[in-house]
Design a protein around this motif. Structure first.
Motif, PDB file in Angstrom:
ATOM      1  N   GLU A 128      22.006  98.337  83.274  1.00 50.43           N
ATOM      2  CA  GLU A 128      22.440  97.995  81.923  1.00 50.43           C
ATOM      3  C   GLU A 128      21.797  98.898  80.874  1.00 50.43           C
ATOM      4  O   GLU A 128      22.447  99.310  79.910  1.00 50.43           O
ATOM      5  CB  GLU A 128      22.135  96.531  81.625  1.00 50.43           C
ATOM      6  CG  GLU A 128      22.886  95.542  82.499  1.00 50.43           C
ATOM      7  CD  GLU A 128      24.391  95.733  82.422  1.00 50.43           C
ATOM      8  OE1 GLU A 128      24.900  96.066  81.325  1.00 50.43           O
ATOM      9  OE2 GLU A 128      25.069  95.572  83.449  1.00 50.43           O
ATOM     10  N   ILE A 153      26.322  84.649  81.060  1.00 50.08           N
ATOM     11  CA  ILE A 153      27.162  85.813  80.804  1.00 50.08           C
ATOM     12  C   ILE A 153      28.465  85.714  81.596  1.00 50.08           C
ATOM     13  O   ILE A 153      29.542  86.018  81.097  1.00 50.08           O
ATOM     14  CB  ILE A 153      26.406  87.104  81.138  1.00 50.08           C
ATOM     15  CG1 ILE A 153      25.230  87.247  80.188  1.00 50.08           C
ATOM     16  CG2 ILE A 153      27.319  88.310  81.043  1.00 50.08           C
ATOM     17  CD1 ILE A 153      24.365  88.440  80.446  1.00 50.08           C
ATOM     18  N   ASN A 197      28.162  91.702  82.707  1.00 43.09           N
ATOM     19  CA  ASN A 197      26.765  92.131  82.574  1.00 43.09           C
ATOM     20  C   ASN A 197      26.056  91.888  83.906  1.00 43.09           C
ATOM     21  O   ASN A 197      25.900  90.752  84.348  1.00 43.09           O
ATOM     22  CB  ASN A 197      26.083  91.333  81.467  1.00 43.09           C
ATOM     23  CG  ASN A 197      24.698  91.867  81.140  1.00 43.09           C
ATOM     24  OD1 ASN A 197      24.064  92.546  81.949  1.00 43.09           O
ATOM     25  ND2 ASN A 197      24.218  91.549  79.957  1.00 43.09           N
TER      26      ASN A 197
END
Length: 781
Positions: free
Chosen positions: A589, A3, A582
């Protein structure tokens, strides 16, 4: 890791979008092909080369002003010094008064239109009616022998009896006369007379009154382009010794220093002038209004000769009238020398002129010297003349008259101050930094208008300057390109002369100073240019190269876009895409996703389906299983274990980046206008604070149509403004906002009655005070 890397990929530099085949479209290509090749006369740094040379022309003149016939009679001796490496077999001399000859090309080539209402001045421009132009009685050499000459419209070629070798000089004498045009009725002009019917007197502002040597340079040879009225005067430096005979009751102002004060001034005037040389704050009146009124009535038939000398000037002009009031004050230079700031004006200019003119002269000298070099001449004159603004060494003619009751509008006041600053400023450009006006109007008018703006802002806060700031050129830049010329266009071929030669180059320099280079770097480089080329003849390349050489900033893209094209600035902020890394933390999240889902818009069917009474699984509960109440956003102990395992695999740098939890904003821009410029952005954050980001124009070097850039912040951005300070001349600011903004437009309610006459604010204030007195009330101001 995947990510994090996915975000970093979007920060990579894009590959160049310009191929070798279409590099001609790249605004960042160098100007080498457009600029002349450097040589021993003009080097690659923009300075005079080690073999730079220039010619010299010295003048001795006897001039007589005939006040009865409105004529100039003159004899001049020209001593021409050939400092060039070239042998010359003829000389070119300018006969600029021939622009008023009956067969002038100016009349033949001008286009005209008739309106429903035409003034006499407008009609006078439609056909030649004034018998102007030089009458040459003779041209003789040093021995008195007649020389062969040929007049080609506004130029005269004089054949030399023998070749003028490098380092040699030659003398020639010309006798001439011409009719002085009335500027107010004979088609206007930079020079001429103004008639005052109420007291039957003339005010003369006289220039281009003698045949003048054309300029011969290393980069252009003879500058003998015909004078058609626009492209002004390109001249060589020299020393002048001039005697001017006028009616004995006239006062005369001229280029240079008066040599015979005892012959032409009264003792009272000489004493006042001595006092004025000591004064630094308030002008001293040398010739009063009361004295001027008496001279208007006298009309003495005798004559006096005024004798002036000037050294190292490119031209000579003078003014003469019995109507003149005269005031003066000293301006101290940084080196301790004193320059005389002086004004002459008729009573029709008061009280405006006695209050502002000479102080505006002094102010101009102080601030132009600050940005360039100390004023090198002994005097700077401002002469009042209706409907004109024109400059010559040490003297200029400026408009500005009051109403009959002595009042004036703010437009008249600031217009007068502005024109005085502008015309006095021309002493620096082009009278000293002596550019080729016949070819490049912008090199004197544009540079001078830029400095005029700086001086005006030093005069008064929020001075209503007409030109300078970027937003003031927008309407011109976004206009019909069919009627817009590149700045690098010959003076006689320019569309929209004022915007092209004055406004756009002045704006360009202001943008360079404020946005591209910064004030410190710009001021240093501009001062370097002025000092390199004072008392010399610069070309555009010398300015362009010096500004880069002295600053270490590649400006070729800027010169190309602003000076060689008619592109305009219109950069649009097309999108703002927010990103965050992220965190992989299931609690964080999943909470973010739950919030997004709650805030997401719902479709109409989903909303209306809430009206369903009971669903099948609500009627028959045996249809329910694990997934009926399953919440995919609820974290489990396994999710938390996987998150910990993810953290343990990160390096310290990666973990620090993750913990910073910054906001990333991907901004996309589109270049609609074609002119590349720096991108200036103001970000406003959720806590109300702001931050300005400045991106150099080089961001467009890989492609001029669209660019994308990511900005990381520690705080959430709520809005973005492109060009927030109106410094790039963006012609459409409606596409400069995130979120987008709409402006409130207003319309006028129809008025069946007129708002009243055209009285100025001073007159209105007087009327208001009179009304208050008649009503028995006091002033409200």
């Amino acid at each position: 890791m995947k990510i994090l890397l996915s975000l970093w990929v979007c920060l990579a530099v894009a590959a160049p979008l310009f191929s070798q085949q279409d590099n001609t479209k790249n605004p960042f290509r160098q100007l080498d092909s457009e600029l002349p090749t450097p040589n021993v006369y003009r080097n690659a740094a923009g300075a005079p080369g080690h073999m730079y040379w220039q010619q010299q022309a010295d003048y001795e003149m006897d001039i007589r002003l005939d006040d009865e016939q409105q004529r100039i009679y003159g004899t001049e001796k020209i001593t021409y010094h050939n400092n060039s490496p070239d042998p010359l077999d003829y000389l070119w001399i300018q006969l600029d008064q021939n622009v008023r000859a009956l067969d002038s090309d100016t009349y033949k080539t001008s286009t005209n239109e008739l309106g429903e209402r035409m003034t006499l001045n407008q009609l006078s421009r439609l056909e030649p009616s004034f018998e102007g132009g030089f009458n040459i009685d003779y041209v003789r050499d040093a021995g008195g022998k007649e020389m062969t000459y040929h007049i080609q419209k506004t130029m005269m070629r004089v054949e030399l009896p023998q070749v003028l070798e490098p380092g040699a000089k030659t003398d020639l004498t010309i006798k001439f006369w011409y009719n002085i045009n009335n500027r107010m009725t004979d088609g206007g002009g930079r020079s001429g007379s103004e008639y005052f019917a109420e007291d039957d007197n003339y005010l003369y502002t006289i220039a281009q009154f003698y045949p003048r040597m054309a300029l011969y340079t290393d980069n252009n040879g003879w500058q003998n382009k015909q004078f058609l009225g626009r492209g002004e005067f390109t001249l060589t430096f020299g020393d002048y010794d001039v005697k001017i005979t006028v009616p004995a009751d006239h006062l005369v102002a001229a280029t240079g220093t008066l040599q015979n004060e005892g012959d032409v001034l009264t003792k009272k005037q000489r004493d006042r002038l001595t006092e004025a040389r000591k004064e630094r704050v308030q002008p001293v009146v040398i010739a009063t209004q009361e004295e001027a009124v008496e001279r208007e009535k006298s009309k003495v038939k005798k004559e006096k000769t005024w004798h002036f000398k000037a050294e190292n000037v490119r031209d000579f002009a003078f003014a003469s009238s019995r109507k003149f009031i005269w005031d003066a004050m000293g301006v101290e230079q940084e080196d301790g020398s004193v320059v005389m700031a002086m004004s002459m004006y008729p009573k029709e200019g008061n009280p405006l002129w006695e209050r502002f003119s000479t102080k505006a002269v002094a102010h101009t000298l102080r601030w132009y010297s600050h940005y360039t070099f100390a004023y090198p001449y002994p005097v700077a004159w401002s002469i009042n003349a209706a409907e004109i603004g024109m400059e010559y060494p040490m003297i200029c003619f400026n408009f500005g008259r009051t109403e009959a009751d002595g009042t004036y509008s703010d437009r008249t006041k600031y217009g007068m101050i502005g024109v005085i600053i502008h015309e006095v400023g021309h002493n620096y450009f082009p009278m000293i930094v002596n550019s080729d006006e016949r070819q490049w109007t912008w090199m004197d008018e544009g540079l001078n208008t830029f400095l005029q703006y700086l001086a005006e802002q030093q005069w008064e806060r929020d001075f209503p300057s007409r030109r300078g700031p970027a937003d003031k050129i927008v309407d011109y830049m976004k206009g019909d390109k069919q009627y817009i010329s590149p700045i690098m266009t010959n003076s006689e071929s320019i569309w929209q002369f004022g915007n092209n030669a004055y406004g756009k180059p002045a704006t360009a320099l202001n943008i360079l100073r404020e946005t591209v280079m910064g004030r410190e770097q710009f001021d240093y480089a501009f001062k370097k240019y002025a000092n390199r080329w004072k008392f010399k003849h610069p070309a555009p390349a010398d300015l362009f190269r010096t500004m880069e050489d002295a600053s270490a900033i590649d400006l070729d893209w800027f010169w190309r876009g602003w000076f060689y094209t008619v592109d305009h600035v219109d950069i649009a902020l097309t999108s703002v895409r927010p990103f965050r890394i992220n965190t992989m933390n299931p609690v964080v999240e999943n909470s973010n996703l739950r919030k997004q889902q709650a805030e997401a818009p719902r479709n109409i069917s989903s909303i209306r389906n809430e009206e369903i009474g009971q669903t099948y699984d609500e009627i028959d509960t045996t249809l329910r299983d694990y997934y009926t109440d399953y919440d995919p956003l609820e974290s489990t102990i396994l999710d938390e274990a996987e998150y910990q395992q993810y953290l343990d695999g990160l390096s310290e740098e990666e973990r620090a980046t993750l913990e910073a939890d910054k906001y990333y904003y991907e901004l996309s821009f589109k270049n609609i206008g074609g002119l590349v410029m720096p991108i200036v952005l103001e970000f406003t954050f959720a806590d109300g604070t702001t931050q300005v980001e400045r991106v150099p124009a080089e961001i467009w070097r890989m492609g001029t149509d669209e660019v994308t850039k990511v900005f990381p912040f520690a705080k959430e951005v709520t809005s973005v403004v492109l060009d927030p300070f109106l410094e790039t001349a963006d012609t459409d600011t409606s596409n400069n906002y995130y979120p987008s903004r709409s402006s409130l437009n207003r319309f006028d309610l129809y008025q069946s009655r007129s708002r009243g006459g055209s009285e100025n604010p001073m007159q209105r204030n007087r009327r208001s005070q009179e009304t208050q007195r008649s009503n028995g009330t006091g002033s409200q101001r």
